[in-house]
Design a protein around this motif. Structure first.
Motif, PDB file in Angstrom:
ATOM      1  N   LYS A  87       0.853  -1.193   0.000  1.00 22.06           N
ATOM      2  CA  LYS A  87       0.000   0.000   0.000  1.00 22.06           C
ATOM      3  C   LYS A  87       0.886   1.239   0.000  1.00 22.06           C
ATOM      4  O   LYS A  87       1.905   1.280   0.684  1.00 22.06           O
ATOM      5  N   VAL A  88       0.471   2.228  -0.762  1.00 21.39           N
ATOM      6  CA  VAL A  88       1.118   3.535  -0.765  1.00 21.39           C
ATOM      7  C   VAL A  88       0.029   4.550  -0.445  1.00 21.39           C
ATOM      8  O   VAL A  88      -1.007   4.594  -1.113  1.00 21.39           O
ATOM      9  N   LEU A  89       0.265   5.356   0.595  1.00 18.57           N
ATOM     10  CA  LEU A  89      -0.740   6.280   1.095  1.00 18.57           C
ATOM     11  C   LEU A  89      -0.245   7.721   0.952  1.00 18.57           C
ATOM     12  O   LEU A  89       0.888   8.020   1.323  1.00 18.57           O
ATOM     13  N   TYR A  90      -1.106   8.570   0.444  1.00 18.53           N
ATOM     14  CA  TYR A  90      -0.781   9.974   0.208  1.00 18.53           C
ATOM     15  C   TYR A  90      -1.619  10.856   1.126  1.00 18.53           C
ATOM     16  O   TYR A  90      -2.834  10.680   1.203  1.00 18.53           O
ATOM     17  N   LEU A  91      -0.975  11.814   1.795  1.00 19.93           N
ATOM     18  CA  LEU A  91      -1.696  12.787   2.614  1.00 19.93           C
ATOM     19  C   LEU A  91      -1.454  14.182   2.055  1.00 19.93           C
ATOM     20  O   LEU A  91      -0.306  14.586   1.855  1.00 19.93           O
ATOM     21  N   PHE A  92      -2.542  14.908   1.831  1.00 14.40           N
ATOM     22  CA  PHE A  92      -2.484  16.260   1.288  1.00 14.40           C
ATOM     23  C   PHE A  92      -2.929  17.265   2.343  1.00 14.40           C
ATOM     24  O   PHE A  92      -3.669  16.942   3.269  1.00 14.40           O
ATOM     25  N   ASP A  93      -2.503  18.491   2.149  1.00 20.57           N
ATOM     26  CA  ASP A  93      -2.830  19.575   3.075  1.00 20.57           C
ATOM     27  C   ASP A  93      -4.172  20.194   2.699  1.00 20.57           C
ATOM     28  O   ASP A  93      -4.303  20.822   1.656  1.00 20.57           O
ATOM     29  N   GLY A  94      -5.161  20.003   3.558  1.00 19.89           N
ATOM     30  CA  GLY A  94      -6.471  20.615   3.345  1.00 19.89           C
ATOM     31  C   GLY A  94      -6.555  22.010   3.949  1.00 19.89           C
ATOM     32  O   GLY A  94      -7.551  22.701   3.761  1.00 19.89           O
ATOM     33  N   GLY A  95      -5.519  22.406   4.680  1.00 22.58           N
ATOM     34  CA  GLY A  95      -5.488  23.740   5.277  1.00 22.58           C
ATOM     35  C   GLY A  95      -6.459  23.882   6.430  1.00 22.58           C
ATOM     36  O   GLY A  95      -6.984  22.899   6.968  1.00 22.58           O
ATOM     37  N   GLN A  96      -6.700  25.116   6.790  1.00 23.91           N
ATOM     38  CA  GLN A  96      -7.644  25.418   7.862  1.00 23.91           C
ATOM     39  C   GLN A  96      -9.019  25.590   7.259  1.00 23.91           C
ATOM     40  O   GLN A  96      -9.207  26.401   6.349  1.00 23.91           O
ATOM     41  N   LEU A  97      -9.970  24.811   7.739  1.00 21.48           N
ATOM     42  CA  LEU A  97     -11.327  24.909   7.210  1.00 21.48           C
ATOM     43  C   LEU A  97     -11.972  26.221   7.637  1.00 21.48           C
ATOM     44  O   LEU A  97     -11.855  26.640   8.785  1.00 21.48           O
ATOM     45  N   THR A  98     -12.657  26.846   6.689  1.00 20.68           N
ATOM     46  CA  THR A  98     -13.364  28.095   6.987  1.00 20.68           C
ATOM     47  C   THR A  98     -14.627  27.783   7.784  1.00 20.68           C
ATOM     48  O   THR A  98     -15.137  26.656   7.732  1.00 20.68           O
ATOM     49  N   PRO A  99     -15.166  28.771   8.494  1.00 23.89           N
ATOM     50  CA  PRO A  99     -16.446  28.545   9.184  1.00 23.89           C
ATOM     51  C   PRO A  99     -17.542  28.109   8.215  1.00 23.89           C
ATOM     52  O   PRO A  99     -18.402  27.295   8.571  1.00 23.89           O
ATOM     53  N   GLU A 100     -17.489  28.606   6.981  1.00 20.31           N
ATOM     54  CA  GLU A 100     -18.490  28.217   5.974  1.00 20.31           C
ATOM     55  C   GLU A 100     -18.381  26.729   5.640  1.00 20.31           C
ATOM     56  O   GLU A 100     -19.389  26.033   5.544  1.00 20.31           O
ATOM     57  N   HIS A 101     -17.147  26.259   5.443  1.00 18.65           N
ATOM     58  CA  HIS A 101     -16.972  24.835   5.151  1.00 18.65           C
ATOM     59  C   HIS A 101     -17.412  23.982   6.332  1.00 18.65           C
ATOM     60  O   HIS A 101     -18.062  22.946   6.153  1.00 18.65           O
ATOM     61  N   LEU A 102     -17.067  24.397   7.537  1.00 16.12           N
ATOM     62  CA  LEU A 102     -17.486  23.634   8.721  1.00 16.12           C
ATOM     63  C   LEU A 102     -19.005  23.556   8.813  1.00 16.12           C
ATOM     64  O   LEU A 102     -19.554  22.503   9.137  1.00 16.12           O
ATOM     65  N   ALA A 103     -19.673  24.666   8.510  1.00 16.66           N
ATOM     66  CA  ALA A 103     -21.144  24.698   8.575  1.00 16.66           C
ATOM     67  C   ALA A 103     -21.780  23.817   7.502  1.00 16.66           C
ATOM     68  O   ALA A 103     -22.899  23.336   7.677  1.00 16.66           O
ATOM     69  N   GLU A 104     -21.067  23.606   6.391  1.00 19.59           N
ATOM     70  CA  GLU A 104     -21.601  22.818   5.273  1.00 19.59           C
ATOM     71  C   GLU A 104     -21.364  21.316   5.409  1.00 19.59           C
ATOM     72  O   GLU A 104     -21.881  20.526   4.615  1.00 19.59           O
ATOM     73  N   ILE A 105     -20.568  20.894   6.392  1.00 26.43           N
ATOM     74  CA  ILE A 105     -20.276  19.464   6.528  1.00 26.43           C
ATOM     75  C   ILE A 105     -21.559  18.684   6.748  1.00 26.43           C
ATOM     76  O   ILE A 105     -22.360  19.002   7.616  1.00 26.43           O
ATOM     77  N   SER A 106     -21.760  17.678   5.892  1.00 25.05           N
ATOM     78  CA  SER A 106     -22.859  16.727   6.077  1.00 25.05           C
ATOM     79  C   SER A 106     -22.267  15.344   5.844  1.00 25.05           C
ATOM     80  O   SER A 106     -21.981  14.964   4.719  1.00 25.05           O
TER      81      SER A 106
END
Length: 161
Positions: A87-106
């Motif tokens: 297995k080869v696993l890649y991790l990417f930087d999603g940065g700091q989530l904005t309040p808008e993105h946090l509110a949209e999480i479903s």
């Protein structure tokens, strides 16, 4: 015939990709899957013909219902598994989530019970050691602005032949 012998020795690893998202305090967003006994990061397997980056974007959207920008590669981890092989696993930087993105999480209810931002100690407590090492090494790579190569979540020792 030589080509077939070479083909049998070539690795055909499974690939997976995920994204690390952070809050203002540097804690990492983790998800609690319905089908595992430990916490994970948003992500999953790379599909045929798909790049690791696009797999991370797709998986974040499928699992959390959001499409925030996914940034630089933080870590590549070679982590074979007895049950699944190489297995080869890649991790990417999603940065700091904005309040808008946090509110949209479903969350995808069939796959995820909950999510939370976790400190380093909480990550170590809630997930398996290999994944905790990978996440913490990737977070450190983010701070250093340099991607890291890992084996089983650890930086390999340099070897001179």
């Amino acid at each position: 015939m030589a080509a077939n012998a070479h083909e049998t020795r070539m690795a055909h690893p499974r690939m997976a990709a995920g994204a690390l998202f952070f809050d203002a305090g540097g804690r990492v967003l983790m998800v609690e899957p319905t089908y595992k006994s430990y916490w994970e990061i948003p992500g999953g397997y790379v599909e045929t013909g798909e790049s690791p980056l696009h797999a991370a974007i797709r998986e974040v959207h499928e699992e959390l219902g959001i499409t925030p920008p996914i940034g630089q590669l933080l870590a590549v981890d070679w982590a074979p598994n007895e049950a699944e092989g190489d297995k080869v696993l890649y991790l990417f930087d999603g940065g700091q989530l904005t309040p808008e993105h946090l509110a949209e999480i479903s969350m995808q209810a069939a796959e995820l019970k909950s999510f939370a931002f976790l400190s380093s100690d909480e990550i170590t407590e809630r997930t398996i050691p290999r994944l905790a090492r990978r996440i913490l090494a990737a977070a450190e790579a983010r701070d250093e602005a340099a991607p890291v190569y890992l084996e089983h979540g650890r930086k390999p020792e340099s070897r001179v032949s």
